[in-house]
Design an enzyme around this catalytic site. Structure first.
Site, mmCIF file in Angstrom:
data_model
loop_
_atom_site.group_PDB
_atom_site.id
_atom_site.type_symbol
_atom_site.label_atom_id
_atom_site.label_comp_id
_atom_site.label_asym_id
_atom_site.label_seq_id
_atom_site.Cartn_x
_atom_site.Cartn_y
_atom_site.Cartn_z
ATOM 1 N N GLU A 167 -103.010 41.931 27.821
ATOM 2 C CA GLU A 167 -102.887 43.396 27.890
ATOM 3 C C GLU A 167 -102.619 44.017 26.517
ATOM 4 O O GLU A 167 -101.568 44.648 26.301
ATOM 5 C CB GLU A 167 -101.778 43.793 28.854
ATOM 6 N N GLU A 365 -103.701 38.634 36.793
ATOM 7 C CA GLU A 365 -102.419 39.137 37.317
ATOM 8 C C GLU A 365 -102.707 40.168 38.388
ATOM 9 O O GLU A 365 -103.642 40.974 38.260
ATOM 10 C CB GLU A 365 -101.584 39.854 36.241
HETATM 11 C C1 BGP Z 1 -97.935 43.244 33.275
HETATM 12 C C2 BGP Z 1 -97.459 42.276 32.221
HETATM 13 C C3 BGP Z 1 -96.425 41.320 32.696
HETATM 14 C C4 BGP Z 1 -95.491 41.813 33.769
HETATM 15 C C5 BGP Z 1 -96.178 42.697 34.808
HETATM 16 C C6 BGP Z 1 -95.258 43.396 35.765
HETATM 17 O O1 BGP Z 1 -98.311 44.434 32.664
HETATM 18 O O2 BGP Z 1 -98.527 41.513 31.711
HETATM 19 O O3 BGP Z 1 -95.773 40.833 31.546
HETATM 20 O O4 BGP Z 1 -94.318 42.267 33.280
HETATM 21 O O5 BGP Z 1 -96.992 43.653 34.200
HETATM 22 O O6 BGP Z 1 -94.915 44.678 35.328
HETATM 23 P P1 BGP Z 1 -93.455 45.154 35.006
HETATM 24 O O7 BGP Z 1 -92.802 44.031 34.328
HETATM 25 O O8 BGP Z 1 -93.600 46.331 34.117
HETATM 26 O O9 BGP Z 1 -92.854 45.511 36.320
#
Ligand code: BGP
Length: 465
Positions: A167, A365
């Site tokens: 990302e 993801e």
């Molecule tokens: C994505 C990232 C992860 C993870 C996930 C969940 O954007 O790649 O690292 O953190 O989001 O989101 P958050 O942690 O903001 O709840």
């Protein structure tokens, strides 16, 4: 009852990252990242004051964690290497303890029949590099490329799937536009420079890999957020096109097609925010085309034409070109404040099929963060039926896209075990496995048992829950 069948070699697994799971943040020779530094400066920015030193102890417990992954039916798992752990000064000598840890961890995965997918940068800029200006400084691009070459040399014989970045737009928007990550800058021009240098770093790393390790594949993980207009009025549609251009195509086009969209280049020039470039950069980008793509999908972006004039004296923001739109009766994950729209994953996959040469890809993801999951514990296990439903509904759309020819090779949940989520720390839990923060005890949730069955069967039937 129909059966949603996936190919026998479909990648079932989950994703994590070094900074969010390893723990031992400033031990074992690891140097600080921007996260360690920011936490030291502004601990109140982190949920419950929990910082990056307190992540889920994968560094100590990787062996038993990998056994748990096996129980979940994983045949693949993505995590990242921490640059600050491997090369504490950013450039130069490697930390032998880090080499030992990553070598053993990768080997342990392979011994368990789990394919390691290794990402080289997941938001965790080493502090020494940020002090040089981070991605604004081209020197950091070269340092990153040297670091990636070190990784290919050290671990290349065991790793077949590499990712340059996770990302890459997140550090740009959160760190340089919206004041949500360090260095908390709000400056469009600097954000563009950061984005551009990140993609140059990516392209150079891809070329370096292609020169040295032909037997594997290298890609990038992008959070693709489909943009939907409020209506089919041309002004709403234009707003959606602009959001797509700024948030998706700004990384997707150079990564897959090897060049920036002309419309984006023109826009940056018109607003006087074009990045500094050097002769030869276009050729570098062209050589940086990926072999495959990881797609992170959490939520759609709904937009409408701007109703209000922008303040010409305020800082330039992407929202100059659209306004966020809240669709009535949308389905929400209210803990995270994100809309749940399962069909979005199908739209992404068909877009890749139609406009990006049907590049091999996988869902790298997808997931659902839920607060206070202890309330769902029955007989010692989190009964996360909502997560099962979330995954199933997304997989049904993935399956449909695949039956229509999309080149999707797998599905990874965010995440394996409840982990530290940046400024949200442990507020929302995402894992197949619950983590007791006090005892560090791990317990498989109901969704973990469910995915194990799905992975064994390579699918599920429509009545399955
Ligand atoms: C994505 C990232 C992860 C993870 C996930 C969940 O954007 O790649 O690292 O953190 O989001 O989101 P958050 O942690 O903001 O709840």
């Amino acid at each position: 009852m129909s059966f949603y069948k996936f190919p026998n070699d479909f990648w079932w697994g989950s994703a994590s990252s070094a900074a969010q799971s390893e723990g031992a943040s400033l031990a074992e020779g690891k140097a600080p990242t921007i996260w360690d530094h920011w936490f030291e400066q502004q601990p109140w920015r982190f949920f419950d004051g929990v910082g990056p030193a307190d992540t889920s102890t994968f560094y100590q417990n990787y062996k038993s964690d990998i056994q748990l992954m096996k129980q979940l039916g994983h045949n693949s798992f993505r995590t990242s290497i921490s640059w600050a752990r491997l090369i504490p000064d950013g450039v130069g000598a490697v930390n032998p303890k880090a080499v030992e840890f990553y070598t053993n961890m990768i080997q342990e995965l392979k011994n368990a029949g789990i394919e390691p997918f290794i990402c080289l940068f997941h938001f965790d800029m080493p502090l020494v590099m940020q002090e040089k200006g981070g991605w604004e400084n081209r020197e950091v691009v070269d340092a990153y490329v040297e670091y990636t070459k070190t990784c290919f040399d050290l671990f290349g014989k065991d790793v077949r799937y590499w990712f340059t970045f996770n990302e890459p737009i997140v550090p740009v928007e959160q760190g340089y536009l919206y004041d949500a990550h360090y260095p908390n800058v709000v400056d469009f021009k600097r954000a563009v420079q950061v984005a551009y240098h990140t993609m140059l770093a990516h392209a150079k790393a891809v070329s370096a890999y292609h020169h040295s390790h032909e037997h594997g594949q290298i890609g990038i993980v992008l959070n693709l957020t489909p943009s939907y207009p409020r209506s089919s009025h041309p002004s709403d549609e234009k707003a959606a096109r602009m959001a797509d251009l700024l948030f998706n195509r700004s990384f997707l086009d150079p990564a897959v097609l090897g060049q920036y969209p002309q419309e984006l280049v023109q826009l940056m020039a018109d607003y006087n925010v074009a990045p500094k470039t050097e002769p030869g950069d276009s050729e570098l980008l062209r050589l940086g085309k990926v072999d495959m793509l990881g797609v992170n999908y959490y939520q759609p972006r709904r937009v409408k034409a701007r109703l209000n004039a922008i303040n010409p004296d305020g800082p330039m923001l992407p929202e100059w070109f659209f306004e966020p739109y809240e669709m009535p009766v949308r389905k929400m994950n209210r803990y995270r404040g994100w809309e749940i729209y399962e069909k979005g994953v199908y739209d992404i996959l068909l877009n890749l099929k139609e406009n990006y040469g049907n590049i091999p890809c996988y869902i790298s993801e997808n997931g659902m963060g839920v607060e206070d999951e202890q309330r769902f514990i029955v007989n010692g296990q989190v009964q996360d039926d909502y997560r099962i439903e979330f995954i199933r509904n997304h997989l049904i759309w993935v399956n449909k896209a695949m039956t229509e020819g999309a080149n999707c090779r797998g599905y990874h949940l965010w995440t394996f075990i409840d982990c530290w989520s940046w400024a949200n720390a442990y507020k929302n839990r995402y894992g197949f496995v619950a983590l007791d923060l006090k005892t560090q005890q791990r317990t498989i949730k109901k969704s973990g048992n469910w995915i194990a069955q799905v992975a064994r069967d390579n699918g599920f039937d429509s009545g399955d829950n």
